[in-house]
Design a protein around this motif. Structure first.
Motif, PDB file in Angstrom:
ATOM      1  N   THR A  58      57.676  74.231  54.413  1.00  0.00           N
ATOM      2  CA  THR A  58      56.824  73.640  53.378  1.00  0.00           C
ATOM      3  C   THR A  58      57.252  74.137  51.999  1.00  0.00           C
ATOM      4  OG1 THR A  58      55.170  75.373  53.680  1.00  0.00           O
ATOM      5  CG2 THR A  58      54.843  73.295  54.900  1.00  0.00           C
ATOM      6  N   VAL A  59      58.302  74.908  51.949  1.00  0.00           N
ATOM      7  CA  VAL A  59      58.937  75.347  50.699  1.00  0.00           C
ATOM      8  C   VAL A  59      60.429  75.074  50.830  1.00  0.00           C
ATOM      9  CG1 VAL A  59      57.205  77.103  50.168  1.00  0.00           C
ATOM     10  CG2 VAL A  59      59.210  77.727  51.518  1.00  0.00           C
ATOM     11  N   TRP A  60      61.108  74.931  49.705  1.00  0.00           N
ATOM     12  CA  TRP A  60      62.522  74.544  49.751  1.00  0.00           C
ATOM     13  C   TRP A  60      63.337  75.250  48.690  1.00  0.00           C
ATOM     14  CZ3 TRP A  60      58.488  71.104  50.018  1.00  0.00           C
ATOM     15  CH2 TRP A  60      57.939  70.710  48.785  1.00  0.00           C
ATOM     16  N   SER A  61      63.073  76.522  48.500  1.00  0.00           N
ATOM     17  CA  SER A  61      63.905  77.303  47.593  1.00  0.00           C
ATOM     18  C   SER A  61      65.302  77.402  48.193  1.00  0.00           C
ATOM     19  CB  SER A  61      63.328  78.702  47.383  1.00  0.00           C
ATOM     20  OG  SER A  61      63.426  79.462  48.575  1.00  0.00           O
ATOM     21  N   VAL A  62      66.275  77.647  47.346  1.00  0.00           N
ATOM     22  CA  VAL A  62      67.650  77.780  47.834  1.00  0.00           C
ATOM     23  C   VAL A  62      67.733  78.900  48.859  1.00  0.00           C
ATOM     24  CG1 VAL A  62      70.023  78.325  47.156  1.00  0.00           C
ATOM     25  CG2 VAL A  62      68.650  76.817  45.716  1.00  0.00           C
ATOM     26  N   GLN A  63      67.053  80.020  48.602  1.00  0.00           N
ATOM     27  CA  GLN A  63      67.099  81.150  49.519  1.00  0.00           C
ATOM     28  C   GLN A  63      66.499  80.793  50.881  1.00  0.00           C
ATOM     29  OE1 GLN A  63      65.767  81.064  46.493  1.00  0.00           O
ATOM     30  NE2 GLN A  63      66.577  82.725  45.246  1.00  0.00           N
ATOM     31  N   THR A  64      65.361  80.119  50.878  1.00  0.00           N
ATOM     32  CA  THR A  64      64.720  79.724  52.138  1.00  0.00           C
ATOM     33  C   THR A  64      65.600  78.736  52.900  1.00  0.00           C
ATOM     34  OG1 THR A  64      62.521  80.090  51.236  1.00  0.00           O
ATOM     35  CG2 THR A  64      62.676  78.645  53.161  1.00  0.00           C
ATOM     36  N   LEU A  65      66.158  77.774  52.193  1.00  0.00           N
ATOM     37  CA  LEU A  65      67.013  76.784  52.846  1.00  0.00           C
ATOM     38  C   LEU A  65      68.273  77.433  53.411  1.00  0.00           C
ATOM     39  CD1 LEU A  65      66.627  73.869  50.290  1.00  0.00           C
ATOM     40  CD2 LEU A  65      65.662  73.990  52.601  1.00  0.00           C
ATOM     41  N   ARG A  66      68.878  78.340  52.656  1.00  0.00           N
ATOM     42  CA  ARG A  66      70.079  79.028  53.134  1.00  0.00           C
ATOM     43  C   ARG A  66      69.767  79.808  54.409  1.00  0.00           C
ATOM     44  NH1 ARG A  66      72.206  84.068  52.842  1.00  0.00           N
ATOM     45  NH2 ARG A  66      74.477  84.223  52.903  1.00  0.00           N
ATOM     46  N   LYS A  67      68.671  80.566  54.400  1.00  0.00           N
ATOM     47  CA  LYS A  67      68.280  81.345  55.575  1.00  0.00           C
ATOM     48  C   LYS A  67      68.052  80.432  56.781  1.00  0.00           C
ATOM     49  CE  LYS A  67      64.709  84.515  57.193  1.00  0.00           C
ATOM     50  NZ  LYS A  67      63.451  85.194  56.874  1.00  0.00           N
ATOM     51  N   THR A  68      67.406  79.301  56.565  1.00  0.00           N
ATOM     52  CA  THR A  68      67.124  78.370  57.657  1.00  0.00           C
ATOM     53  C   THR A  68      68.404  77.707  58.150  1.00  0.00           C
ATOM     54  OG1 THR A  68      64.943  78.008  56.669  1.00  0.00           O
ATOM     55  CG2 THR A  68      65.628  76.474  58.385  1.00  0.00           C
ATOM     56  N   LEU A  69      69.312  77.396  57.248  1.00  0.00           N
ATOM     57  CA  LEU A  69      70.597  76.819  57.648  1.00  0.00           C
ATOM     58  C   LEU A  69      71.410  77.798  58.497  1.00  0.00           C
ATOM     59  CD1 LEU A  69      71.645  75.033  54.340  1.00  0.00           C
ATOM     60  CD2 LEU A  69      71.190  73.920  56.532  1.00  0.00           C
ATOM     61  N   LEU A  70      71.296  79.077  58.216  1.00  0.00           N
ATOM     62  CA  LEU A  70      72.056  80.086  58.960  1.00  0.00           C
ATOM     63  C   LEU A  70      71.435  80.434  60.307  1.00  0.00           C
ATOM     64  CD1 LEU A  70      73.048  82.427  56.015  1.00  0.00           C
ATOM     65  CD2 LEU A  70      74.578  80.945  57.360  1.00  0.00           C
ATOM     66  N   ALA A  71      70.210  79.996  60.536  1.00  0.00           N
ATOM     67  CA  ALA A  71      69.556  80.249  61.822  1.00  0.00           C
ATOM     68  C   ALA A  71      70.228  79.416  62.919  1.00  0.00           C
ATOM     69  CB  ALA A  71      68.074  79.922  61.727  1.00  0.00           C
ATOM     70  N   ASP A  72      69.898  79.707  64.146  1.00  0.00           N
ATOM     71  CA  ASP A  72      70.552  79.063  65.289  1.00  0.00           C
ATOM     72  C   ASP A  72      70.055  77.647  65.576  1.00  0.00           C
ATOM     73  OD1 ASP A  72      72.422  79.115  67.414  1.00  0.00           O
ATOM     74  OD2 ASP A  72      70.801  79.515  68.833  1.00  0.00           O
TER      75      ASP A  72
END
Length: 135
Positions: A58-72
């Motif tokens: 429900t948030v889309w900061s660059v940091q949050t998106l990067r962390k989520t992209l790096l998840a499995d």
């Protein structure tokens, strides 16, 4: 207006047979082999209510998106709730999310495929919101 009785057994018997093979394992395999992440932008909570086993942001900061992209996880949803916005505000939001996704994907070294569930045609967001995201 006449009422007709619908026979459940007859209705089910008239349906075509179930697909003979389970396509989900093959789809999962192709998604993983592509090396890409699937990012689904959803304009209202009804779509994400059916999600199971995937992150819903429900948030889309660059940091949050990067962390989520790096998840499995092979995919994730971003709940934008843009259906509640004006067309202009929805387009501005789509631009922001698209820019943040591009930055996060570059930082993570991951390619993404983006799916837009912005289906609010009654509110006039289509195709403007999708076009803004594509920019």
């Amino acid at each position: 207006m006449s009422e007709a009785i619908l026979n459940k057994a007859a209705c089910f018997a008239a349906l075509p047979p179930e697909w003979p093979e389970d396509l989900l394992p093959g789809i999962r395999s192709l998604v993983r082999a592509s090396g890409k992440k699937i990012v689904v932008l959803d304009d209202d909570p009804t779509g994400t209510q059916t999600v199971h086993g995937l992150p819903v942001l429900t948030v889309w900061s660059v940091q949050t998106l990067r962390k989520t992209l790096l998840a499995d996880d092979p995919a994730f949803f971003i709940l934008t709730n843009s259906r509640s916005l004006s067309t202009q505000a929805a387009c501005t939001l789509a631009l922001e999310i698209g820019e943040n996704l591009n930055k996060a994907a570059d930082l993570a070294g991951i390619s993404v495929d983006i799916i837009s569930r912005s289906d609010s045609t009654l509110r006039g967001h289509f195709p403007q919101e999708v076009d803004a995201l594509a920019k």
